[in-house]
Design an enzyme around this catalytic site. Structure first.
Site, PDB file in Angstrom:
ATOM      1  CD  GLU A   1       2.069  -1.387  -4.348  1.00 50.44           C
ATOM      2  OE1 GLU A   1       2.949  -1.724  -3.524  1.00 50.44           O
ATOM      3  OE2 GLU A   1       0.861  -1.491  -4.125  1.00 50.44           O
TER       4      GLU A   1
ATOM      5  CD  GLU B   1      -4.613  -1.566  -3.190  1.00 50.93           C
ATOM      6  OE1 GLU B   1      -4.258  -2.414  -2.349  1.00 50.93           O
ATOM      7  OE2 GLU B   1      -4.282  -0.371  -3.130  1.00 50.93           O
TER       8      GLU B   1
END
Length: 502
Positions: free
Chosen positions: A357, A362
């Protein structure tokens, strides 16, 4: 130690305390004297300094105490082991941060910003600042036009994150000159940076994080400017749509298609196609704005269709329409600052495997000035290697978040400036698709309903090939859903929850 600013004037330092005020485990009020004081501030405490130079040692997280300084009441310092930004505290001049992987940031005045052992990010803000990294590999954040700074103790393991128009180390080298025992970096237009007690020859390309040269990218392979209605994919109703609004891991009726249970998230991702009932669910989290942006809204909900959850939000992915191996992927967005919100922009494999990933961005709204950039890999078991990067005003407007992914390295950029790099893991050499979403709770922290609804506003999402690359290889068709579960701590948002459907 005596510090001198860029213009040669002695910096205003905070005097050593002659009197200490120690708190206890009880909630109390600490009041300083006209002397130089140190005040040790715990959970629930209130502290007020006097007219001297005061140092406030924070023993609790921001928001769990109160400190008050008078204008003109000495040269005062906020100190602690967590990240500290002087914009959060009125009438303070200096900062000390002692915790590893924290940041210390100044305000518009002339500041002395000091780090302790370990690695810190040191940022002066406006004014003529003196930046002191201390021991460890530190990152000094320098932005042209925000005042001329001095780096006091630059070492071979330190880095300058530099936003001044430079895209190559050769350009930096051409602007370095020896001035006595110091080195000056000419940033142009009268702006500069001084490295104390250094030589021109000691600097290497590894000492600088520079801006991305967009002219070196390949062709644009994907772009949504969100200038019109959002193009949502649905297998029955709109199979040519661009963005899939759910995971689809557990079919139309499964909770695992609409949230990540193993992340402890508190929201259900909804859309006009929620649970396969086109138009039945009136609440859509998506709004196409007149200014050419897309808003994803997260809000409380008591709707009976959302599996007993208390919040709705939005998720978009190119799972059905676009995947690419390597390239540059970028989003321009304005993130929310509501407590508990967790906006993200990330990539996962088109073949359904996980990890790997690639988390381009974020943000945890417990500290929206810190942006996480991370790569996950399955090599040798699940690993996650990431960096929390300081962005002064991340929740105060639009910023760009990008990642340049090659066969050998991943480099992350915020506002076009490098913030982190990692070798490309051995399992990240296959097509990946893009996701943008706004989660609530979980790693995002405790939710404050009074701050909802939360808005994640996206201006564009784009992807580029690497230079000289042809068309990206097509993605393999996704396999049937698998039971993939994230670790209980920092797990990947792509894992399939194993919770049974209610």
């Amino acid at each position: 130690m005596t510090y001198f600013k860029y213009d040669g004037v002695r910096a205003a330092e905070t005097a050593a305390p002659v009197r200490d005020f120690w708190g206890t485990d009880a909630v109390e009020t600490l009041i300083g004297t006209p002397e130089a004081n140190s005040l040790w501030v715990g959970v629930g405490d209130s502290a007020t300094g006097g007219l001297g130079d005061d140092t406030y040692w924070l023993q609790a997280l921001k928001g769990r105490f109160t400190v008050t300084e008078l204008a003109g009441g000495g040269v005062d310092k906020i100190a602690g082991w967590q990240s500290i930004f002087l914009d959060d505290y009125a009438h303070f001049e200096n900062v000390y941060v002692g915790g590893d992987k924290t940041y210390g940031a100044g305000n518009a005045q002339d500041n002395v910003i000091e780090g302790g052992p370990g690695s810190q990010q040191i940022y002066g803000g406006g004014g003529q600042d003196v930046l002191v990294g201390g021991a460890g590999a530190d990152t000094f954040i320098v932005v042209k036009g925000e005042g001329n700074d001095v780096i006091q103790d630059f070492s071979a393991e330190d880095v300058v994150r530099l936003k001044a128009g430079f895209t190559t180390f050769a350009q930096v080298q051409a602007r370095l000159t020896q001035v006595g025992s110091d080195v000056k970096l000419d940033l142009g237009d009268g702006d500069g940076l001084i490295f104390r007690n250094t030589t021109v020859g000691q600097f290497t390309a590894g000492n600088f994080q520079l801006q991305l040269d967009t002219s070196t990218l390949g062709a644009k392979t994907f772009g949504d400017e969100f200038n019109g209605p959002l193009s949502l994919w649905d297998a029955q109703s709109n199979p040519t749509g661009t963005w899939r609004p759910d995971f689809g891991y557990q079919g139309e009726q499964g909770v695992g298609s609409y949230t990540l249970v193993s992340n402890n998230e508190s929201q259900i991702y909804t859309s006009p196609y929620f649970r396969g009932h086109n138009g039945d669910f009136a609440e859509s989290p998506f709004v196409s704005n007149a200014d050419g942006t897309l808003s994803i809204w997260a809000r409380p909900s008591s709707n009976s269709e959302i599996f007993g959850y208390d919040y709705t939000s939005g998720f978009i992915s190119t799972k059905e329409t676009f995947a690419q191996t390597y390239g540059y992927f970028e989003m321009r967005a304005d993130i929310p600052d509501a407590a508990g919100a967790w906006p993200a922009f990330w990539l996962i494999p088109a073949d359904g495997s996980w990890p790997p990933e690639l988390d381009v961005m974020e943000a945890l709204t417990s500290d929206p000035r810190g942006l996480w950039t991370t790569e996950h890999s399955s090599v040798g078991g699940h690993s996650a290697n990431g960096m929390l990067s300081f962005v002064p005003d991340s929740a105060d407007g639009f910023h760009t978040y990008g990642a340049l992914w090659t066969a050998t390295e991943i480099t992350w950029y915020i506002d076009g400036v490098e913030v982190f790099s990692r070798p490309t893991p051995a399992d990240m050499h296959k097509p990946m698709f893009m996701i943008a979403n706004l989660a609530l709770g979980g790693w995002g922290g405790a939710i404050n309903d009074a701050q909802l609804p939360a808005e994640f506003k996206i201006d564009y999402i784009r992807a580029y090939a690497l230079p000289g690359a042809g068309d990206p290889p097509p993605a393999d068709p996704p396999p049937p859903p698998m039971n993939r579960r994230r670790p209980a701590t920092r797990a990947s948002p792509s894992a399939l929850p194993s919770m049974a459907t209610p």
